[in-house]
Scaffold this motif. Structure first.
Motif, PDB file in Angstrom:
ATOM      1  N   SER A  45      -4.848   7.044  95.954  1.00 29.50           N
ATOM      2  CA  SER A  45      -5.635   6.070  95.194  1.00 29.50           C
ATOM      3  C   SER A  45      -6.728   6.772  94.392  1.00 29.50           C
ATOM      4  O   SER A  45      -7.017   6.383  93.256  1.00 29.50           O
ATOM      5  CB  SER A  45      -6.213   4.981  96.098  1.00 29.50           C
ATOM      6  OG  SER A  45      -7.135   5.508  97.016  1.00 29.50           O
ATOM      7  N   ASP A  46      -7.328   7.835  94.957  1.00 35.78           N
ATOM      8  CA  ASP A  46      -8.318   8.619  94.200  1.00 35.78           C
ATOM      9  C   ASP A  46      -7.668   9.265  92.979  1.00 35.78           C
ATOM     10  O   ASP A  46      -8.233   9.244  91.883  1.00 35.78           O
ATOM     11  CB  ASP A  46      -8.951   9.703  95.072  1.00 35.78           C
ATOM     12  CG  ASP A  46      -9.953   9.173  96.075  1.00 35.78           C
ATOM     13  OD1 ASP A  46     -10.367   7.993  95.957  1.00 35.78           O
ATOM     14  OD2 ASP A  46     -10.312   9.935  96.996  1.00 35.78           O
ATOM     15  N   CYS A  48      -4.977   8.293  91.404  1.00 32.92           N
ATOM     16  CA  CYS A  48      -4.635   7.240  90.442  1.00 32.92           C
ATOM     17  C   CYS A  48      -5.861   6.807  89.657  1.00 32.92           C
ATOM     18  O   CYS A  48      -5.790   6.626  88.435  1.00 32.92           O
ATOM     19  CB  CYS A  48      -4.015   6.039  91.152  1.00 32.92           C
ATOM     20  SG  CYS A  48      -2.328   6.302  91.722  1.00 32.92           S
ATOM     21  N   ARG A  49      -6.974   6.659  90.345  1.00 34.15           N
ATOM     22  CA  ARG A  49      -8.219   6.281  89.682  1.00 34.15           C
ATOM     23  C   ARG A  49      -8.598   7.348  88.643  1.00 34.15           C
ATOM     24  O   ARG A  49      -8.986   7.028  87.527  1.00 34.15           O
ATOM     25  CB  ARG A  49      -9.328   6.110  90.727  1.00 34.15           C
ATOM     26  CG  ARG A  49     -10.490   5.307  90.286  1.00 34.15           C
ATOM     27  CD  ARG A  49     -11.484   4.951  91.404  1.00 34.15           C
ATOM     28  NE  ARG A  49     -11.357   5.615  92.692  1.00 34.15           N
ATOM     29  CZ  ARG A  49     -10.709   5.121  93.752  1.00 34.15           C
ATOM     30  NH1 ARG A  49     -10.107   3.966  93.686  1.00 34.15           N
ATOM     31  NH2 ARG A  49     -10.662   5.792  94.890  1.00 34.15           N
ATOM     32  N   GLU A  50      -8.458   8.625  89.002  1.00 30.25           N
ATOM     33  CA  GLU A  50      -8.768   9.718  88.081  1.00 30.25           C
ATOM     34  C   GLU A  50      -7.871   9.680  86.835  1.00 30.25           C
ATOM     35  O   GLU A  50      -8.307  10.037  85.747  1.00 30.25           O
ATOM     36  CB  GLU A  50      -8.585  11.067  88.781  1.00 30.25           C
ATOM     37  CG  GLU A  50      -9.616  11.343  89.852  1.00 30.25           C
ATOM     38  CD  GLU A  50      -9.228  12.488  90.779  1.00 30.25           C
ATOM     39  OE1 GLU A  50      -8.242  13.210  90.501  1.00 30.25           O
ATOM     40  OE2 GLU A  50      -9.922  12.661  91.806  1.00 30.25           O
ATOM     41  N   ARG A  52      -6.462   6.909  85.759  1.00 28.80           N
ATOM     42  CA  ARG A  52      -6.549   5.543  85.222  1.00 28.80           C
ATOM     43  C   ARG A  52      -5.197   4.817  85.235  1.00 28.80           C
ATOM     44  O   ARG A  52      -4.793   4.195  84.254  1.00 28.80           O
ATOM     45  CB  ARG A  52      -7.145   5.550  83.819  1.00 28.80           C
ATOM     46  CG  ARG A  52      -8.532   6.104  83.762  1.00 28.80           C
ATOM     47  CD  ARG A  52      -9.073   6.108  82.354  1.00 28.80           C
ATOM     48  NE  ARG A  52     -10.240   6.942  82.217  1.00 28.80           N
ATOM     49  CZ  ARG A  52     -11.496   6.535  82.363  1.00 28.80           C
ATOM     50  NH1 ARG A  52     -11.751   5.299  82.677  1.00 28.80           N
ATOM     51  NH2 ARG A  52     -12.494   7.371  82.210  1.00 28.80           N
ATOM     52  N   GLU A  54      -2.618   2.267  87.844  1.00 24.05           N
ATOM     53  CA  GLU A  54      -2.683   1.357  88.994  1.00 24.05           C
ATOM     54  C   GLU A  54      -2.144   2.030  90.248  1.00 24.05           C
ATOM     55  O   GLU A  54      -1.313   2.934  90.174  1.00 24.05           O
ATOM     56  CB  GLU A  54      -1.931   0.058  88.704  1.00 24.05           C
ATOM     57  CG  GLU A  54      -0.424   0.224  88.659  1.00 24.05           C
ATOM     58  CD  GLU A  54       0.316  -1.092  88.567  1.00 24.05           C
ATOM     59  OE1 GLU A  54       0.051  -2.008  89.366  1.00 24.05           O
ATOM     60  OE2 GLU A  54       1.187  -1.179  87.695  1.00 24.05           O
TER      61      GLU A  54
END
Length: 80
Positions: A45-46, A48-50, A52, A54
């Motif tokens: 999830s980290d 994916c956040r980096e 951008r 989902e």
């Protein structure tokens, strides 16, 4: 919705191996199974956040309550 394969392609399998501390085979197994181990959630999830993108929770193998456990949590406890 993004699939396990989509996420691996977007993040890069070698980068995932390095960040997760797992083998190429472990990543391949997740792609083949269509689900990530729940223990990988925080790292993926980290990442994916980096990037951008989902990170849908249904693609992780989180334990789900059984019908009996769900029922027990809804019913009041009897007093002894």
């Amino acid at each position: 919705m993004m699939t396990v394969s989509d996420i691996c392609d977007a993040l890069g399998r070698k980068k995932m191996e390095s960040r997760l501390g797992v083998s190429k085979a472990a990543i391949s197994n997740a792609v083949s199974d269509g689900v990530f181990p729940s223990a990988w959630y925080e790292v993926i999830s980290d990442m994916c956040r980096e990037h951008r993108i989902e990170c849908p929770t249904p693609i992780f193998n989180f334990r789900r309550p059984t019908d009996a456990a769900a029922q027990a949590s809804r019913s009041p406890k009897s007093a002894a």
